[in-house]
Design an enzyme around this catalytic site. Structure first.
Site, PDB file in Angstrom:
ATOM      1  N   GLY A  15       0.612  -0.928   0.017  1.00  0.00           N
ATOM      2  CA  GLY A  15       0.077  -0.094   0.052  1.00  0.00           C
ATOM      3  C   GLY A  15       1.447   0.991  -0.117  1.00  0.00           C
ATOM      4  O   GLY A  15       1.490   1.256  -0.190  1.00  0.00           O
ATOM      5  N   GLY A  17       1.665   5.085   2.078  1.00  0.00           N
ATOM      6  CA  GLY A  17       0.712   5.777   3.144  1.00  0.00           C
ATOM      7  C   GLY A  17       1.499   7.314   2.789  1.00  0.00           C
ATOM      8  O   GLY A  17       1.336   7.980   1.684  1.00  0.00           O
ATOM      9  N   SER A  18       1.433   8.622   3.429  1.00  0.00           N
ATOM     10  CA  SER A  18       1.270   9.185   3.760  1.00  0.00           C
ATOM     11  C   SER A  18       2.550  10.184   3.211  1.00  0.00           C
ATOM     12  O   SER A  18       3.392  10.786   2.781  1.00  0.00           O
ATOM     13  CB  SER A  18       1.500  10.368   4.967  1.00  0.00           C
ATOM     14  OG  SER A  18       2.246   9.738   6.095  1.00  0.00           O
ATOM     15  N   TYR A  19       3.981   9.280   3.292  1.00  0.00           N
ATOM     16  CA  TYR A  19       5.099   9.153   2.925  1.00  0.00           C
ATOM     17  C   TYR A  19       5.364   8.317   1.622  1.00  0.00           C
ATOM     18  O   TYR A  19       6.715   8.380   1.340  1.00  0.00           O
ATOM     19  CB  TYR A  19       5.991   8.732   4.252  1.00  0.00           C
ATOM     20  CG  TYR A  19       5.846   7.501   4.787  1.00  0.00           C
ATOM     21  CD1 TYR A  19       4.481   7.065   5.680  1.00  0.00           C
ATOM     22  CD2 TYR A  19       6.361   6.524   4.024  1.00  0.00           C
ATOM     23  CE1 TYR A  19       4.619   5.871   5.291  1.00  0.00           C
ATOM     24  CE2 TYR A  19       5.638   5.156   4.412  1.00  0.00           C
ATOM     25  CZ  TYR A  19       4.759   4.698   5.284  1.00  0.00           C
ATOM     26  OH  TYR A  19       4.562   3.709   6.054  1.00  0.00           O
ATOM     27  N   GLY A  20       4.896   7.243   1.398  1.00  0.00           N
ATOM     28  CA  GLY A  20       5.725   6.449   0.122  1.00  0.00           C
ATOM     29  C   GLY A  20       5.225   5.286  -0.184  1.00  0.00           C
ATOM     30  O   GLY A  20       3.856   5.754   0.313  1.00  0.00           O
ATOM     31  N   LYS A  37      10.318   0.204   3.017  1.00  0.00           N
ATOM     32  CA  LYS A  37       9.436   1.876   2.496  1.00  0.00           C
ATOM     33  C   LYS A  37       9.968   2.740   1.132  1.00  0.00           C
ATOM     34  O   LYS A  37      11.290   3.165   1.570  1.00  0.00           O
ATOM     35  CB  LYS A  37       8.398   2.261   3.319  1.00  0.00           C
ATOM     36  CG  LYS A  37       8.390   1.441   4.876  1.00  0.00           C
ATOM     37  CD  LYS A  37       7.127   1.813   5.746  1.00  0.00           C
ATOM     38  CE  LYS A  37       6.316   0.448   6.180  1.00  0.00           C
ATOM     39  NZ  LYS A  37       5.426   1.092   7.292  1.00  0.00           N
ATOM     40  N   ASP A 140       1.745   9.133  15.649  1.00  0.00           N
ATOM     41  CA  ASP A 140       0.181   8.925  14.593  1.00  0.00           C
ATOM     42  C   ASP A 140      -0.584   7.055  14.966  1.00  0.00           C
ATOM     43  O   ASP A 140      -0.335   6.426  14.124  1.00  0.00           O
ATOM     44  CB  ASP A 140       1.246   8.802  13.108  1.00  0.00           C
ATOM     45  CG  ASP A 140      -0.537   8.119  12.464  1.00  0.00           C
ATOM     46  OD1 ASP A 140      -0.116   8.128  11.212  1.00  0.00           O
ATOM     47  OD2 ASP A 140      -1.137   9.162  12.416  1.00  0.00           O
TER      48      ASP A 140
HETATM   49  C1  LIG Z   1      -4.857 -11.600   7.807  1.00  0.00           C
HETATM   50  N1  LIG Z   1      -4.435 -11.357   7.241  1.00  0.00           N
HETATM   51  C2  LIG Z   1      -5.640 -11.526   6.422  1.00  0.00           C
HETATM   52  C3  LIG Z   1      -3.971 -10.690   6.737  1.00  0.00           C
HETATM   53  C4  LIG Z   1      -3.180  -9.882   5.095  1.00  0.00           C
HETATM   54  C5  LIG Z   1      -2.184  -9.582   5.598  1.00  0.00           C
HETATM   55  N2  LIG Z   1      -1.352  -9.307   4.133  1.00  0.00           N
HETATM   56  S1  LIG Z   1      -1.404  -8.142   3.093  1.00  0.00           S
HETATM   57  O1  LIG Z   1      -2.348  -7.516   2.883  1.00  0.00           O
HETATM   58  O2  LIG Z   1       0.137  -8.159   2.214  1.00  0.00           O
HETATM   59  C6  LIG Z   1      -0.835  -6.697   4.647  1.00  0.00           C
HETATM   60  C7  LIG Z   1      -1.795  -5.553   4.797  1.00  0.00           C
HETATM   61  C8  LIG Z   1      -0.931  -4.365   5.878  1.00  0.00           C
HETATM   62  C9  LIG Z   1      -0.163  -4.312   6.551  1.00  0.00           C
HETATM   63  C10 LIG Z   1       0.687  -6.364   6.131  1.00  0.00           C
HETATM   64  N3  LIG Z   1       2.487  -6.161   7.218  1.00  0.00           N
HETATM   65  C11 LIG Z   1       3.088  -4.995   6.848  1.00  0.00           C
HETATM   66  N4  LIG Z   1       2.569  -4.124   6.848  1.00  0.00           N
HETATM   67  C12 LIG Z   1       3.166  -2.663   6.713  1.00  0.00           C
HETATM   68  O3  LIG Z   1       3.242  -1.678   6.542  1.00  0.00           O
HETATM   69  C13 LIG Z   1       1.675  -1.046   4.889  1.00  0.00           C
HETATM   70  C14 LIG Z   1       1.833  -0.217   5.297  1.00  0.00           C
HETATM   71  C15 LIG Z   1       1.329   1.247   5.989  1.00  0.00           C
HETATM   72  C16 LIG Z   1       1.434   2.583   5.357  1.00  0.00           C
HETATM   73  C17 LIG Z   1      -0.160   2.997   4.403  1.00  0.00           C
HETATM   74  C18 LIG Z   1       0.521   1.371   3.161  1.00  0.00           C
HETATM   75  C19 LIG Z   1       0.559   0.065   3.935  1.00  0.00           C
HETATM   76  C20 LIG Z   1       4.400  -2.799   7.285  1.00  0.00           C
HETATM   77  N5  LIG Z   1       5.399  -1.511   7.657  1.00  0.00           N
HETATM   78  C21 LIG Z   1       6.608  -2.568   8.289  1.00  0.00           C
HETATM   79  N6  LIG Z   1       5.880  -3.676   8.211  1.00  0.00           N
HETATM   80  C22 LIG Z   1       4.802  -4.190   7.981  1.00  0.00           C
HETATM   81  N7  LIG Z   1       4.520  -5.155   7.503  1.00  0.00           N
HETATM   82  C23 LIG Z   1       1.063  -6.676   4.952  1.00  0.00           C
END
Ligand SMILES: CN(C)CCCNS(=O)(=O)c1cccc(Nc2nc(OCC3CCCCC3)c3[nH]cnc3n2)c1
Length: 278
Positions: A15, A17-20, A37, A140
């Site tokens: 995904g 976020g606010s920063y990248g 990230k 945050d």
């Molecule tokens: C229960 N299951 C169905 C869930 C499946 C879950 N898999 S998934 O869909 O890829 C999934 C979903 C959300 C998180 C993660 N893991 C994760 N996410 C991060 O940041 C997300 C980011 C944060 C800012 C905005 C954009 C997204 C991390 N930062 C450091 N470590 C990280 N790990 C994996």
């Protein structure tokens, strides 16, 4: 030997976020799954670049079982992009959990919510512990920044990075979502402090119970008023008075009456629950 981009294979984009952008990656030498990230720093001012360097240096210091682990960083000057390599949390985040619970109409177990309370508090204690005189405030705290590992243990993420925004657009970027978790002191333009993280934790735990934030309104003015008078209803009756009591303490409007992290960890009800989880 510092890492290079070629040491990794991008698997998917999680995904933005606010920063990248956050991407799921595999480290080629051992197949370990991580995330990076990507932050574009080309349009950053000198002061923002300095802030970014200090935030990344703070991230390196935070080593705790309930805080997302920082691994490395790669700077690609040709793209003026920094890649921050961190632990991958395969349980997703609490925002996903809350929205899927709301969708299926199923409340979360009280035991799970106590586990979240204890593990988030433990992570915040590590941050608030003075690090060479400088408290690392999260600033945050929200469900989208609380990740879970495969065993549904808390991994507090995205420290500081939320603060490194491009000044000229920081207002727009900061306020993309409604600030449901804004504390009374922030509504009154006072400075962010450790108790503001406590307030946000209270809002988060409330939302895990009720599947909506404690304070909601159709406009900012009404939201601010409800926050400043502490106008919210009890968590659903399926949850005990103990859980309701601790969340109410975290949501005290007066900063001096709101417990510190230490107060929470020494609260008799919390101590009893920690013993049950051990
Ligand atoms: C229960 N299951 C169905 C869930 C499946 C879950 N898999 S998934 O869909 O890829 C999934 C979903 C959300 C998180 C993660 N893991 C994760 N996410 C991060 O940041 C997300 C980011 C944060 C800012 C905005 C954009 C997204 C991390 N930062 C450091 N470590 C990280 N790990 C994996």
């Amino acid at each position: 030997m510092p890492s290079t981009l070629e040491d990794f294979e991008v698997l998917s984009t999680i995904g933005s976020g606010s920063y990248g952008t956050c991407k799921k990656i595999r480290r080629k030498k051992d197949g370990k799954i991580l995330v990076w990230k990507e932050m574009e720093y080309g349009t950053m001012t000198e002061s923002e670049k300095l802030m970014l360097v200090s935030e990344v240096n703070l991230l390196r210091e935070l080593k705790h079982q309930h805080i997302v682990r920082y691994y490395d960083r790669i700077i690609d000057r040709s793209k003026t992009t920094i890649y921050i390599i961190m632990e991958y949390c395969d349980g997703g985040d609490l925002a996903q959990l809350i929205s899927s619970s709301r969708r299926t109409g199923s409340f979360l177990d009280e035991e799970f919510i106590w586990k979240m309370l204890i593990q988030i508090t433990s992570a915040l204690k590590e941050c608030h512990r003075r690090k060479n005189g400088k408290a690392v405030l999260h600033r945050d705290l929200k469900p989208a920044n609380i990740f879970l590992d495969a065993d549904k243990n808390v991994k507090l993420g995205d420290f500081g990075l939320a603060r490194v925004l491009h000044h000229e657009t920081s207002f727009a970027k900061t306020y993309v979502g409604t600030p449901y978790y804004m504390s009374p002191e922030l509504v009154n333009n006072m400075s962010y402090n450790e108790k503001s993280d406590i307030w946000a934790m209270g809002c988060m735990l409330y939302e895990l119970c009720a599947l909506h934030p404690p304070f909601t309104a159709s406009n900012q003015l009404d939201l601010n008023r409800k926050i400043c008078v502490g106008d919210y209803s009890r968590i659903p009756l399926r949850y005990t008075d103990d859980l309701n009591a601790i969340i109410s303490k975290l949501l005290r409007v007066e900063v001096h009456k709101r417990p510190s992290i230490e107060d929470v960890l020494h609260d008799s009800v919390v101590v009893r629950r920690i013993k049950r989880l051990e």
